[in-house]
Design a protein around this motif. Sequence first.
Motif, short mmCIF file in Angstrom:
data_model
loop_
_atom_site.label_atom_id
_atom_site.label_comp_id
_atom_site.label_asym_id
_atom_site.label_seq_id
_atom_site.Cartn_x
_atom_site.Cartn_y
_atom_site.Cartn_z
N THR A 201 41.69 43.48 40.81
CA THR A 201 42.37 42.58 39.88
C THR A 201 43.35 43.34 39.00
OG1 THR A 201 40.45 41.11 39.86
CG2 THR A 201 42.06 40.82 38.09
N LEU A 204 46.40 44.24 41.13
CA LEU A 204 47.28 43.10 41.37
C LEU A 204 48.04 42.71 40.11
CD1 LEU A 204 44.92 40.99 43.66
CD2 LEU A 204 47.07 42.09 44.34
N SER A 246 42.47 37.04 42.93
CA SER A 246 42.19 38.43 43.28
C SER A 246 41.07 38.51 44.31
CB SER A 246 41.80 39.22 42.03
OG SER A 246 41.32 40.51 42.36
#
Length: 317
Positions: A201, A204, A246
């Motif tokens: 996460t 990203l 995610s």
Amino acid sequence: MVLNFYAAPTMAQPAFGKATLARVVQNTGTLTTQLLAGWEQAARRGEPVDVLNDMQHLAMRVIGMALFSRDLENDLQAGLADTAGADPRSTRGGNCFTETVRAGVQVVALRNVGPAPLPLWVPTRLHRRFRRGLAAVDRFVYARIDERLADPGGYDDMLADLVGSYGDQAAAADTRRELRDQVVTLFFAGFETTAVALAWTWLLLGQHQATEARFHQELAAVLGGRAPGAEDLKALGYTGQVVQESMRTYPPVYTRTRQVVADDEIAGFATAEMTTVLAVAGQRVRLRPASAEPVTIIPAVTQRPAGGLPMLVEVRS
């Protein structure tokens, strides 16, 4: 020697109540704040941090507090951070859990790519390491179970709730084994998968700055600089979407499939932890990949970044 990571009986459900969720959110916020002190120091030095390692360390501490009312950081600080040189007879929690996870991931990775996987009883160096770690986990977990059996009202954590749910049968040998299985399931599922999901996460968010900007806007509007409580999590709708996207992009346990027959949610336990980490840290820092090179994935039980996940920390004003 089988680890059932994904099943929990009805008896385990009292451990997932609202009080537990509130404790998890509070502890996660506190422990994330402690982690941020190190990240901000790294930012001042211009040095990258290993986000995967830090998320594993954080998740280990969170689940240790939730299950055992015990900060496993203390075990690591007691001279057990070097797992290769640690005494396998030790009952220290942080060492035996992290060592078993690391060895177990390697075992599964080899099984995923090998044409004829060796059974665990074959005494390879890796198998011996994994079995030693698992034996240490058993000693640690059984010691915690026996603490709660000896003092039923002395603990306020998930393990105490689990032990209490079995009533007079809790001390029976087969029940102690079932309790051990549930604790190991909860720990490994709540530790490794949560840590890996958080690491992806952060990557990203660092790669998609428009999404990151909207994420920061929501944090400012809902929290205004304070740590979230359990009651705030539903208001962090976009942050929750970031978490879900995610996990869709990089499913933590991609080798395990499920066919959903009905919508269900058990107190939002792991998602609450992830949302809290992002909410607390996201208000103070942003992370950027330390390299433009693509991240290589290790296909084990979880999808893990090979060689860790180095990222640069930027302190938000």
